[in-house]
Design a protein around this motif. Structure first.
Motif, mmCIF file in Angstrom:
data_model
loop_
_atom_site.group_PDB
_atom_site.id
_atom_site.type_symbol
_atom_site.label_atom_id
_atom_site.label_comp_id
_atom_site.label_asym_id
_atom_site.label_seq_id
_atom_site.Cartn_x
_atom_site.Cartn_y
_atom_site.Cartn_z
ATOM 1 N N ARG A 25 0.837 -1.195 0.000
ATOM 2 C CA ARG A 25 0.000 0.000 0.000
ATOM 3 C C ARG A 25 0.873 1.247 0.000
ATOM 4 O O ARG A 25 1.841 1.320 0.752
ATOM 5 N N PRO A 26 0.521 2.227 -0.802
ATOM 6 C CA PRO A 26 1.293 3.475 -0.795
ATOM 7 C C PRO A 26 1.015 4.292 0.460
ATOM 8 O O PRO A 26 0.064 4.021 1.214
ATOM 9 N N ASP A 27 1.841 5.294 0.678
ATOM 10 C CA ASP A 27 1.614 6.262 1.734
ATOM 11 C C ASP A 27 0.182 6.805 1.626
ATOM 12 O O ASP A 27 -0.322 7.025 0.541
ATOM 13 N N GLN A 28 -0.441 7.025 2.775
ATOM 14 C CA GLN A 28 -1.847 7.453 2.783
ATOM 15 C C GLN A 28 -2.057 8.722 1.976
ATOM 16 O O GLN A 28 -3.128 8.932 1.391
ATOM 17 N N ARG A 29 -1.061 9.592 1.903
ATOM 18 C CA ARG A 29 -1.202 10.846 1.156
ATOM 19 C C ARG A 29 -1.272 10.610 -0.346
ATOM 20 O O ARG A 29 -1.669 11.507 -1.099
ATOM 21 N N LEU A 30 -0.927 9.415 -0.794
ATOM 22 C CA LEU A 30 -0.933 9.103 -2.225
ATOM 23 C C LEU A 30 -2.139 8.264 -2.649
ATOM 24 O O LEU A 30 -2.368 8.091 -3.845
ATOM 25 N N ARG A 31 -2.902 7.763 -1.691
ATOM 26 C CA ARG A 31 -3.866 6.714 -2.012
ATOM 27 C C ARG A 31 -5.029 7.168 -2.884
ATOM 28 O O ARG A 31 -5.702 6.351 -3.481
ATOM 29 N N GLY A 32 -5.281 8.466 -2.986
ATOM 30 C CA GLY A 32 -6.331 8.908 -3.898
ATOM 31 C C GLY A 32 -5.988 8.672 -5.349
ATOM 32 O O GLY A 32 -6.878 8.524 -6.187
ATOM 33 N N GLY A 33 -4.692 8.613 -5.656
ATOM 34 C CA GLY A 33 -4.300 8.489 -7.062
ATOM 35 C C GLY A 33 -3.368 7.339 -7.358
ATOM 36 O O GLY A 33 -3.142 7.016 -8.523
ATOM 37 N N VAL A 34 -2.785 6.731 -6.315
ATOM 38 C CA VAL A 34 -1.904 5.584 -6.501
ATOM 39 C C VAL A 34 -2.657 4.346 -6.029
ATOM 40 O O VAL A 34 -2.925 4.203 -4.833
ATOM 41 N N ARG A 35 -3.009 3.471 -6.966
ATOM 42 C CA ARG A 35 -3.835 2.303 -6.620
ATOM 43 C C ARG A 35 -3.048 1.292 -5.782
ATOM 44 O O ARG A 35 -3.603 0.631 -4.909
ATOM 45 N N GLY A 36 -1.771 1.165 -6.062
ATOM 46 C CA GLY A 36 -0.983 0.221 -5.281
ATOM 47 C C GLY A 36 0.365 -0.040 -5.901
ATOM 48 O O GLY A 36 0.674 0.411 -7.007
ATOM 49 N N TYR A 37 1.209 -0.752 -5.140
ATOM 50 C CA TYR A 37 2.519 -1.194 -5.600
ATOM 51 C C TYR A 37 2.492 -2.714 -5.741
ATOM 52 O O TYR A 37 1.843 -3.410 -4.952
ATOM 53 N N ARG A 38 3.225 -3.206 -6.714
ATOM 54 C CA ARG A 38 3.356 -4.655 -6.856
ATOM 55 C C ARG A 38 4.776 -5.003 -7.265
ATOM 56 O O ARG A 38 5.288 -4.484 -8.264
ATOM 57 N N GLY A 39 5.413 -5.848 -6.468
ATOM 58 C CA GLY A 39 6.746 -6.334 -6.803
ATOM 59 C C GLY A 39 6.664 -7.727 -7.404
ATOM 60 O O GLY A 39 5.878 -8.564 -6.950
ATOM 61 N N TYR A 40 7.468 -7.976 -8.439
ATOM 62 C CA TYR A 40 7.492 -9.267 -9.125
ATOM 63 C C TYR A 40 8.906 -9.835 -9.099
ATOM 64 O O TYR A 40 9.880 -9.101 -9.296
ATOM 65 N N ARG A 41 9.001 -11.130 -8.884
ATOM 66 C CA ARG A 41 10.273 -11.828 -9.089
ATOM 67 C C ARG A 41 9.956 -13.206 -9.682
ATOM 68 O O ARG A 41 9.244 -14.000 -9.087
ATOM 69 N N PHE A 42 10.468 -13.461 -10.894
ATOM 70 C CA PHE A 42 10.232 -14.726 -11.582
ATOM 71 C C PHE A 42 11.559 -15.392 -11.912
ATOM 72 O O PHE A 42 12.521 -14.719 -12.294
ATOM 73 N N GLY A 43 11.573 -16.689 -11.795
ATOM 74 C CA GLY A 43 12.713 -17.494 -12.217
ATOM 75 C C GLY A 43 12.219 -18.867 -12.610
ATOM 76 O O GLY A 43 12.636 -19.880 -12.041
ATOM 77 N N VAL A 44 11.307 -18.918 -13.591
ATOM 78 C CA VAL A 44 10.607 -20.166 -13.903
ATOM 79 C C VAL A 44 11.297 -20.996 -14.980
ATOM 80 O O VAL A 44 10.898 -22.124 -15.227
ATOM 81 N N GLY A 45 12.299 -20.434 -15.668
ATOM 82 C CA GLY A 45 13.055 -21.238 -16.625
ATOM 83 C C GLY A 45 12.420 -21.400 -17.986
ATOM 84 O O GLY A 45 12.914 -22.165 -18.814
ATOM 85 N N HIS A 46 11.315 -20.703 -18.246
ATOM 86 C CA HIS A 46 10.711 -20.747 -19.584
ATOM 87 C C HIS A 46 9.986 -19.420 -19.827
ATOM 88 O O HIS A 46 9.661 -18.683 -18.891
ATOM 89 N N THR A 47 9.752 -19.117 -21.092
ATOM 90 C CA THR A 47 9.141 -17.850 -21.466
ATOM 91 C C THR A 47 7.734 -17.720 -20.881
ATOM 92 O O THR A 47 6.955 -18.672 -20.902
ATOM 93 N N LEU A 48 7.431 -16.546 -20.361
ATOM 94 C CA LEU A 48 6.083 -16.231 -19.907
ATOM 95 C C LEU A 48 5.508 -15.135 -20.799
ATOM 96 O O LEU A 48 6.184 -14.137 -21.083
ATOM 97 N N ARG A 49 4.279 -15.327 -21.212
ATOM 98 C CA ARG A 49 3.651 -14.402 -22.149
ATOM 99 C C ARG A 49 2.215 -14.164 -21.699
ATOM 100 O O ARG A 49 1.464 -15.107 -21.469
ATOM 101 N N ARG A 50 1.865 -12.890 -21.539
ATOM 102 C CA ARG A 50 0.543 -12.533 -21.035
ATOM 103 C C ARG A 50 -0.145 -11.581 -22.003
ATOM 104 O O ARG A 50 0.509 -10.786 -22.688
#
Length: 304
Positions: A25-50
């Motif tokens: 969750r972002p700082d409360q002062r940002l929450r009207g315009g910042v929906r959220g943060y998301r961190g990703y880490r992948f190491g699956v060994g094959h191509t991912l396509r979305r």
């Protein structure tokens, strides 16, 4: 998939350790315009396509590791590498996102008004596009990608984002208040409000309303309404609603109109979307980028 919630973060991890997704969750002062943060880490060994569906938010991704490719077809139109900041404006067509299976990044989802404030450019410059803004971020902010990469964990990275966004927000220009009210009206109606009503409420001509929308939002009002209607339709389809009922419940004039719009915006028929969605494995494949919205479909990798 294992999911835990602690210290304001939600962490989802593969039991085998091949991927993790962490929401903050972002700082409360940002929450009207910042929906959220998301961190990703992948190491699956094959191509991912979305296949990433149009959403009513601007995405900012900072990459720490291997590159990702963004396109609207089999050929990549943009490749963004480690240390770059990639911004995706509002879209009216689904896009492909592909990486090698090894990737680490953090994503920030912004309302168009907040993106306008933070970036200091017309939103029409990034609408229907994926743009590296690394060169746009100067001064102390120029090292934000390095600071994020060097942070010891996701919580520290989210703190860096808070600092970065609060500073840029303080220096930014306010979005047009009347445009934002019209945008919220479209949001409340899931894109079914008539554009004439928005125009009359604002007291502007159709052309003036369109120009101001493109400046602040990126898309003209009619195109923005299409995105809201599509998101409503995707949610209904994913919940098991029959396509004929989806058309009526999402503001389309009839079944044929719904089918044409859906295919034009996603590249799939409604039945193809349902088949893809139902065929996805549980776990990482179902980690949509926005809570309670359908934003993504996992696809087979392209043949070499």
């Amino acid at each position: 998939m294992g999911t835990t919630v602690r210290a304001g973060m939600r962490e989802s991890r593969c039991p085998a350790g091949s991927w993790e997704v962490v929401d903050g969750r972002p700082d409360q002062r940002l929450r009207g315009g910042v929906r959220g943060y998301r961190g990703y880490r992948f190491g699956v060994g094959h191509t991912l396509r979305r296949l990433e569906m149009p959403i009513q938010m601007v995405s900012m991704v900072v990459l720490f590791d291997a590159p990702i490719r963004m396109s609207r077809g089999p050929s990549a139109t943009l490749q963004c590498g480690a240390g770059e900041i990639l911004v995706t404006g509002l879209q009216t067509q689904a896009v492909f996102a592909e990486h090698s299976g090894r990737m680490e990044a953090v994503e920030v989802l912004l309302s168009p008004g907040m993106a306008y404030r933070l970036l200091g450019i017309p939103m029409s410059d990034i609408a229907e596009a994926h743009v590296s803004i690394t060169d746009l971020v100067r001064g102390r902010d120029a090292r934000v990608a390095d600071r994020l990469a060097a942070a010891p964990d996701w919580a520290a990275r989210f703190d860096v984002l808070d600092d970065f966004l609060l500073r840029r927000c303080a220096d930014g220009r306010d979005p047009d208040a009347q445009v934002m009210e019209s945008w919220r009206a479209l949001q409340r109606s899931s894109g079914t409000d008539r554009i004439r009503l928005l125009r009359d409420t604002a007291g502007w001509s159709s052309r003036h309303l369109e120009n101001r929308f493109r400046q602040t939002i990126g898309l003209a009002p009619k195109k923005a309404a299409r995105v809201f209607r599509l998101q409503r339709a995707l949610s209904l389809l994913a919940a098991g609603t029959r396509p004929s009922q989806v058309a009526m419940g999402s503001g389309f004039s009839d079944q044929a109109h719904f089918s044409r719009e859906f295919k034009a915006m996603t590249g799939l028929t409604p039945s193809q979307f349902v088949a893809h969605r139902d065929g996805e494995p549980a776990g990482s494949q179902r980690l949509d980028r926005v809570d309670q919205q359908v934003t993504s479909l996992m696809l087979p990798a392209l043949s070499a």
